[in-house]
Design an enzyme around this catalytic site. Structure first.
Site, mmCIF file in Angstrom:
data_model
loop_
_atom_site.group_PDB
_atom_site.id
_atom_site.type_symbol
_atom_site.label_atom_id
_atom_site.label_comp_id
_atom_site.label_asym_id
_atom_site.label_seq_id
_atom_site.Cartn_x
_atom_site.Cartn_y
_atom_site.Cartn_z
ATOM 1 N N ALA A 2 0.824 -1.204 0.000
ATOM 2 C CA ALA A 2 0.000 0.000 0.000
ATOM 3 C C ALA A 2 0.858 1.254 0.000
ATOM 4 O O ALA A 2 0.530 2.257 -0.631
ATOM 5 C CB ALA A 2 -0.920 -0.003 1.223
ATOM 6 N N GLU B 255 3.558 1.823 -6.802
ATOM 7 C CA GLU B 255 4.083 0.983 -7.876
ATOM 8 C C GLU B 255 4.017 1.663 -9.239
ATOM 9 O O GLU B 255 4.876 1.468 -10.094
ATOM 10 C CB GLU B 255 3.306 -0.351 -7.953
ATOM 11 C CG GLU B 255 3.521 -1.283 -6.772
ATOM 12 C CD GLU B 255 2.508 -1.046 -5.670
ATOM 13 O OE1 GLU B 255 1.837 -0.006 -5.697
ATOM 14 O OE2 GLU B 255 2.387 -1.900 -4.769
ATOM 15 N N ASP C 38 25.743 30.529 -26.930
ATOM 16 C CA ASP C 38 26.512 31.093 -28.028
ATOM 17 C C ASP C 38 25.824 32.369 -28.489
ATOM 18 O O ASP C 38 24.643 32.583 -28.226
ATOM 19 C CB ASP C 38 26.559 30.117 -29.210
ATOM 20 C CG ASP C 38 27.509 28.959 -28.958
ATOM 21 O OD1 ASP C 38 28.501 29.160 -28.253
ATOM 22 O OD2 ASP C 38 27.237 27.855 -29.465
ATOM 23 N N ASP D 114 27.547 23.931 -30.934
ATOM 24 C CA ASP D 114 27.248 23.346 -32.235
ATOM 25 C C ASP D 114 28.411 22.560 -32.834
ATOM 26 O O ASP D 114 28.220 21.688 -33.661
ATOM 27 C CB ASP D 114 26.797 24.423 -33.234
ATOM 28 C CG ASP D 114 27.805 25.558 -33.347
ATOM 29 O OD1 ASP D 114 28.904 25.443 -32.769
ATOM 30 O OD2 ASP D 114 27.492 26.566 -34.011
ATOM 31 N N ASP E 64 32.588 21.665 -28.944
ATOM 32 C CA ASP E 64 31.651 21.969 -27.856
ATOM 33 C C ASP E 64 31.163 20.717 -27.137
ATOM 34 O O ASP E 64 30.547 20.814 -26.068
ATOM 35 C CB ASP E 64 30.432 22.724 -28.395
ATOM 36 C CG ASP E 64 30.781 24.106 -28.902
ATOM 37 O OD1 ASP E 64 31.658 24.744 -28.291
ATOM 38 O OD2 ASP E 64 30.191 24.547 -29.903
ATOM 39 N N ASN F 35 -1.531 6.868 -1.206
ATOM 40 C CA ASN F 35 -0.879 5.700 -0.616
ATOM 41 C C ASN F 35 -0.721 5.831 0.889
ATOM 42 O O ASN F 35 -0.814 4.851 1.623
ATOM 43 C CB ASN F 35 0.492 5.489 -1.265
ATOM 44 C CG ASN F 35 0.378 4.884 -2.650
ATOM 45 O OD1 ASN F 35 -0.544 5.201 -3.376
ATOM 46 N ND2 ASN F 35 1.300 4.020 -3.018
ATOM 47 N N GLU G 49 -3.821 4.692 2.274
ATOM 48 C CA GLU G 49 -3.911 3.235 2.321
ATOM 49 C C GLU G 49 -3.129 2.678 3.512
ATOM 50 O O GLU G 49 -3.585 1.762 4.194
ATOM 51 C CB GLU G 49 -3.378 2.646 1.013
ATOM 52 C CG GLU G 49 -4.222 3.025 -0.210
ATOM 53 C CD GLU G 49 -3.541 2.670 -1.514
ATOM 54 O OE1 GLU G 49 -2.573 1.884 -1.469
ATOM 55 O OE2 GLU G 49 -3.946 3.181 -2.571
ATOM 56 N N ASN H 136 -3.694 0.991 -6.948
ATOM 57 C CA ASN H 136 -2.426 1.669 -7.219
ATOM 58 C C ASN H 136 -2.052 1.643 -8.695
ATOM 59 O O ASN H 136 -1.507 2.610 -9.222
ATOM 60 C CB ASN H 136 -1.296 1.036 -6.405
ATOM 61 C CG ASN H 136 -1.399 1.364 -4.927
ATOM 62 O OD1 ASN H 136 -2.177 2.220 -4.533
ATOM 63 N ND2 ASN H 136 -0.622 0.672 -4.117
ATOM 64 N N THR I 42 -6.658 2.002 -11.113
ATOM 65 C CA THR I 42 -7.565 3.102 -10.805
ATOM 66 C C THR I 42 -6.813 4.419 -10.673
ATOM 67 O O THR I 42 -7.272 5.456 -11.153
ATOM 68 C CB THR I 42 -8.331 2.805 -9.495
ATOM 69 O OG1 THR I 42 -8.829 1.469 -9.543
ATOM 70 C CG2 THR I 42 -9.479 3.773 -9.322
ATOM 71 N N GLU J 16 -9.704 9.197 -3.840
ATOM 72 C CA GLU J 16 -8.557 9.430 -4.706
ATOM 73 C C GLU J 16 -8.961 10.200 -5.953
ATOM 74 O O GLU J 16 -8.151 10.961 -6.496
ATOM 75 C CB GLU J 16 -7.882 8.103 -5.037
ATOM 76 C CG GLU J 16 -7.260 7.484 -3.792
ATOM 77 C CD GLU J 16 -6.410 6.251 -4.066
ATOM 78 O OE1 GLU J 16 -6.268 5.889 -5.246
ATOM 79 O OE2 GLU J 16 -5.890 5.679 -3.107
#
Length: 1067
Positions: free
Chosen positions: A315, A319, A361, A734, A738, A800, A803, A828, A831, A965
């Site tokens: 929870a 993830e 530049d 360029d 560089d 979370n 949760e 997670n 939804t 949520e």
């Protein structure tokens, strides 16, 4: 025989040949070459072993958050194996989904890494493969370039790529020019001569006797002596610098913040998991003292509460966060493409948002990189009269871009001097203009300085109404490349036949064209060059009436003063002169056809040392002032940078006066700037101590800095100093030279039009239009993207935390498990996903570019944000647990009837001690209750009411979690702005995503097979009403927190940033 000499440009060619024991007529012997090869190796850039695929894969898991997910997956998998088959396949869903996410992230990461390190390969492709080399007195036309050694004698001609660094020893043509823009940034081909030596510490641009590996011979032919090979060449040094810069590269601010967040999250999860386990120790450890001391341990109960702790970890871990961050960054790159900024590395999108310094530049980025004639000076009515001037507008090669804006009376009147100047611009010129039908723009071929003179001819023709073809030019009517845009130029060129070109060289600082007038058959010499050189070789001046008058000291001084005045305005000044008739001597009757050239004439044209003699005794006709004008949109972009707290540092190879004038015009420098504090040459900066360098770079205000005559190594030094001082630096470039600085900078920005492939591969971002304003637009987009990332991180983490609070409260109170791991995983990953992604489409705040840049070390989670997470998360936990308890303990709540399903009511004590249910006497409940759609939930024993019978209470908890949520996603539209001032419809994608998430939730609720998989049941209208009551309160709570935040917290943070910035600059 010696090896590579430290500073070969400081030696004469004779001394260098002697030092290498070689011969310009025979070259090295085979034995000498073999001996040198054993000592110095092959003429190749170092080859680095590519990173193995398995190493790339492992690197993708070297992330704190990923490691936490791996641990959670491993523990879940072990628990599934030891579960004894009670949950079947469901037990393996959780670890399988986590591993699938990690594998997908690893695949994307490996793909990005394998495509990100091509700079060194692109550099190697610039090396020549073969060289025309003299060995043992024999010219070997196809000697592999890798076999070259110091002391080899190499023959080069126009079009050849230089195979190694070498000193020019012999020139076979009047001039030898090399195109070394990729190495030095110089747009024009530069002259190379064998008869010069320069200081040991000379800049690359000043080494006129050297040819460098990877550059190309633009014109002429010569013989050179190889002085450096492989990694000792200038190209090799760049190769090494790229590798070093790659090793010095720091993690992006986002990577650092996510790692810090991962560590903090790991610690919090560990503490809470242990705490939850210990709180419930009495459920699996029973200690008795009577009649004797004993300890009873229940492995089954211990495992059960360990699974709760693992569920809590699942929870707590967002993830979907890595995937959503990647998606948000990818969306940001698509937005930036519309701003002409192509992002090559996703994390760079976020880094742009905290940029504090832009090192740019000048040529092509702040200016148009299209020279334009903006001033003309010609003589008055007589030599003693004031000069007549014409001012023109226009910022490109397009003759239709601009016109005569001042001095129209001069341009439209009959003026022989102006007419001869226009002819000189047309015929003493090897450039041309063409209209590109595909790009719908005028392009130049040839030197930019010469190309800039052609629009002048057209504009003067329009002003004088002397060419109806020119005056009727319209870009919309062009049909071919040839009917536009040089009608007047073509007309003037058609009146003469070119006989010879006396090429430019640095000694006389001029070039000229000998032409024959078609109408009269007489020869004329048109010359142009540096004013001091041309004026010095003129003895008369062409006045308005066409008369030629002597150039008196007073008149000469007047012309010299006019040229100096143009130079002080950052104009590149060219003087024009003409020489006709008997004054040409032997060239008066010269013809390029057979028999038309006398020996005297040929002698003058074949010996470049006599060109100055030819270009003497001329008639001065006028001056032209050329400017590489600033892009029109750049001043506003500079002002936007200042408003946003971003300093602009200009680093250019131009001279100091020109750089200061341009930077004053566009706003990098204030009108009354202190030159000692704001402008410096690269060489002078390198001579300062490190403390003085930092003092020059850093200031308490937002004023800019200008570095002129700068070399690539200066760019690297500047980036290092800025990074050491805590700045987040963006660097443009360029050329090949560089690339190391681009690699080293926090944001390396390559030019898309003029940039080399090496620069592009070393960069983080490529500008499709080479325009500074595109950088500023990208910074604004980067800030907006970071705010959007904070929005969805705030949304996901607060959800979370809720949760975690739910599971923690459930365990702490001893209530039945309200949410099972598969439900949490669904929330997670599925939804939460659409709203979190949609938050990436949030429009930027109105004050997005008036706030100071955030510090790179600013914490992702400030104390105030953590407090907000805790408050909102605590409410989420209370709401999910609360509705679970209400269903068990109440028949109605706030007037909402809950008794319609026929479920039984228990008291709070029974609910929190349900584990002791089997010890209760006379405990009875109804063994079934109804659900929406005519279904029933049934169980066998009264005590099963708290396990199998909890399915509706669990459904209510899950629905409250999903609904909260969704409302929380609305709260995340802005960190501090109220929903009343930033309503939900400012981001329609979020509303669509919310509908999608609710639709997915309804899908698992009302499709029986899915409802059974997730252990939930359909809800009635009254039950949904209860869900809404528990959920909507989160909006009210967050509105209160936003009010406190914008009133008392945000302004203090902004004030502190300004204070910290001033303190840092004053150290």
């Amino acid at each position: 025989m010696g090896g590579p000499i430290e500073s070969p440009w400081a030696y004469s060619s004779e001394a260098l040949v002697a030092a290498y024991a070689t011969s310009l007529s025979k070259g090295l012997t085979t034995a000498q070459a073999e001996a040198q090869s054993k000592v110095y190796g092959a003429n190749e850039l170092a080859k680095e072993e590519p990173t193995a695929l398995w190493q790339l894969v492992l690197e993708q898991f070297d992330d704190v958050l990923v490691k936490v997910l791996l641990l959670a997956a491993a523990v879940s998998f072990l628990l599934a194996l030891t579960d004894g088959g009670e949950e079947g396949f469901e037990a393996f869903v959780e670890p399988a989904v986590i591993m699938l996410i990690l594998v997908l992230n690893a695949i994307v990461g490996v793909w990005q890494e394998s495509n990100a390190e091509h700079a060194l390969e692109a550099l190697k492709e610039m090396q020549s493969e073969h060289a025309k080399t003299l060995r043992d007195g024999v010219l070997e036309p196809q000697l592999p370039a890798s076999e070259l050694v110091p002391g080899d004698v190499v023959s080069l001609a126009a079009g050849d790529r230089v195979p190694a660094d070498m000193r020019v020893a012999v020139s076979y043509t009047a001039t030898v020019r090399a195109q070394q823009a990729s190495l030095t940034g110089e747009s024009d081909a530069v002259s190379k001569r064998p008869d010069v030596t320069v200081d040991e510490d000379a800049e690359i641009q000043a080494k006129e006797c050297m040819l460098f590996s990877g550059t190309a011979v633009a014109s002429g032919s010569c013989v050179g002596v190889v002085t450096s090979i492989g990694m000792q060449t200038e190209m090799g040094k760049i190769h090494g610098a790229i590798s070093e810069a790659a090793q010095e590269a720091d993690d992006t601010p986002l990577k650092k913040k996510l790692d810090e967040f991962g560590v903090l999250l790991t610690q919090m999860i560990g503490v809470i998991c242990v705490l939850v386990w210990l709180i419930n120790y009495s459920h699996f450890i029973t200690i008795t003292t009577e009649p004797r001391f004993s300890v009873e341990f229940s492995f089954a109960r211990c495992t059960y509460y360990f699974k709760i702790a693992v569920a809590l970890a699942v929870a707590a871990i967002p993830e979907g966060l890595p995937t959503v961050i990647t998606t948000c960054l990818a969306l940001g790159t698509r937005k930036m493409v519309k701003q002409n900024a192509i992002v090559r590395k996703l994390p760079s999108v976020e880094t742009l948002g905290c940029t504090t310094v832009i090192c740019s530049d000048k040529t092509g980025t702040l200016t148009t990189n299209q020279m334009s004639c903006v001033r003309v000076a010609v003589a008055g009515e007589d030599g003693g009269s004031p000069l007549r001037t014409i001012t023109l507008s226009g910022t490109s090669y397009d003759p239709a871009d601009g016109s005569v804006v001042e001095g129209k009376d001069v341009a439209s009147a009959s003026h022989d001097g102006l007419d001869e100047l226009a002819t000189g611009c047309a015929v003493c010129n090897e450039a041309d203009l063409q209209f590109d039908q595909d790009a719908r723009r005028v392009r130049a071929t040839g030197a930019p300085t010469e190309a800039a003179l052609l629009p002048l001819v057209e504009k003067l023709a329009v002003a004088a109404a002397s060419s109806r073809a020119a005056s009727s030019i319209k870009t919309t009517t062009m049909t071919t490349d040839n009917d536009y845009p040089v009608a007047a130029t073509s007309a003037r060129r058609s009146r003469v036949a070119r006989l010879a070109i006396l090429e430019f060289d640095r000694d006389r600082k001029s070039m000229s064209a000998l032409v024959r007038e078609v109408a009269t058959g007489s020869n004329t010499l048109y010359a142009k060059g540096a004013p001091e050189s041309i004026i010095d070789r003129c003895d008369s001046v062409l006045v308005q009436s066409g008369a030629v008058e002597p150039l008196s000291p007073e008149t000469r001084a007047r012309w010299t003063s006019a040229a100096a005045g143009m130079s002080s305005e950052a104009l590149r000044v060219l003087a024009f002169a003409v020489k006709k008739g008997e004054g040409l001597g032997p060239l008066a009757t010269y013809s390029s056809t057979n028999g038309g050239a006398t020996p005297e004439a040929r002698s003058l044209l074949e010996d470049p040392k006599k060109y100055a003699e030819v270009e003497s005794g001329m008639v001065l006709v006028g001056l032209c002032g050329l400017l590489d004008p600033p892009r029109p949109e750049v001043p506003a972009a500079i002002a936007a940078c200042r408003a946003a707290g971003i300093r602009v540092i200009v680093i250019t190879g131009d001279n100091k006066l020109t750089a200061e004038a341009i930077c004053s015009e566009i706003g990098v420098l204030d009108g009354d700037f202190d030159k000692a504090k704001h402008s410096i040459t690269g060489r002078d900066f390198a001579a300062l101590s490190k403390e003085d360098q930092k003092a020059f770079l850093l200031s308490s205000d937002l004023s800019g800095r200008v570095f002129s005559r700068a070399e690539p190594r200066h760019k690297q030094d500047i980036v290092r100093l800025l990074k050491e001082s805590g700045e987040v630096a963006a660097m443009t470039g360029d050329g090949v030279n560089d690339a190391p600085a681009l690699k080293l900078a926090d944001i390396g920005i390559a030019m898309g039009i003029t940039g080399t492939e090496v620069a592009k591969e070393a960069s983080d971002m490529v500008l499709a239009d080479d325009n500074f304003s595109s950088i500023v637009a990208a910074v604004a987009e980067g800030r907006s993207i970071y705010n959007n990332m904070k929005a969805f991180i705030r949304y996901m983490i607060s959800s979370n935390v809720g949760e975690v609070a739910s599971i923690f409260l459930t365990a702490a109170l001893g209530m039945p498990e309200g949410l099972v791991p598969v439900q949490l995983l669904w929330v997670n990953l599925v939804t939460d996903g659409p709203p979190a992604t949609a938050l990436g489409f949030n429009p930027p705040d109105n004050d997005n570019m008036v706030k100071p840049p955030r510090r790179a070390d600013d914490a992702l989670l400030t104390p105030w944000i953590v407090f907000r997470y805790f408050v909102v998360g605590a409410y989420v936990g209370l709401a999910t647990v609360g509705i679970f308890a209400v269903w068990y303990t109440r028949h109605s709540f706030l007037g909402i009837n809950l008794a319609g399903d026929g479920h039984s009511i228990v008291d709070y004590h029974q609910l929190t001690t349900w584990g002791e249910c089997h010890k209760w006497e006379n405990f009875t409940v109804s063994l079934s209750y109804s659900t929406q759609g005519g279904g029933f939930v049934e169980f066998d024993q009264p005590c099963d009411y708290f396990t199998k019978g909890k399915v509706k209470a669990s459904t209510l908890s899950l629905s409250v979690l999903v609904s909260i949520e969704m409302f929380n996603a609305l709260n995340a539209l802005s960190e501090d702005c109220s929903l009343l001032t930033q309503p939900p419809w400012v981001n329609p994608y979020l509303l669509i995503a919310m509908c999608l998430s609710f639709g997915l939730h309804f899908l698992i609720l009302y499709v029986p097979i899915l409802a059974e998989t997730f252990s939930i049941v359909p809800l009635t209208f009254s039950e949904w009403l209860l869900v809404f009551v528990f959920s909507f309160a989160v909006v009210i709570i967050d509105e209160i927190l936003k009010f406190v935040g914008r009133t008392f917290i945000t302004q203090k943070v902004v004030d502190r940033k300004h204070l910290d910035q001033n303190k840092k600059k004053n150290v």
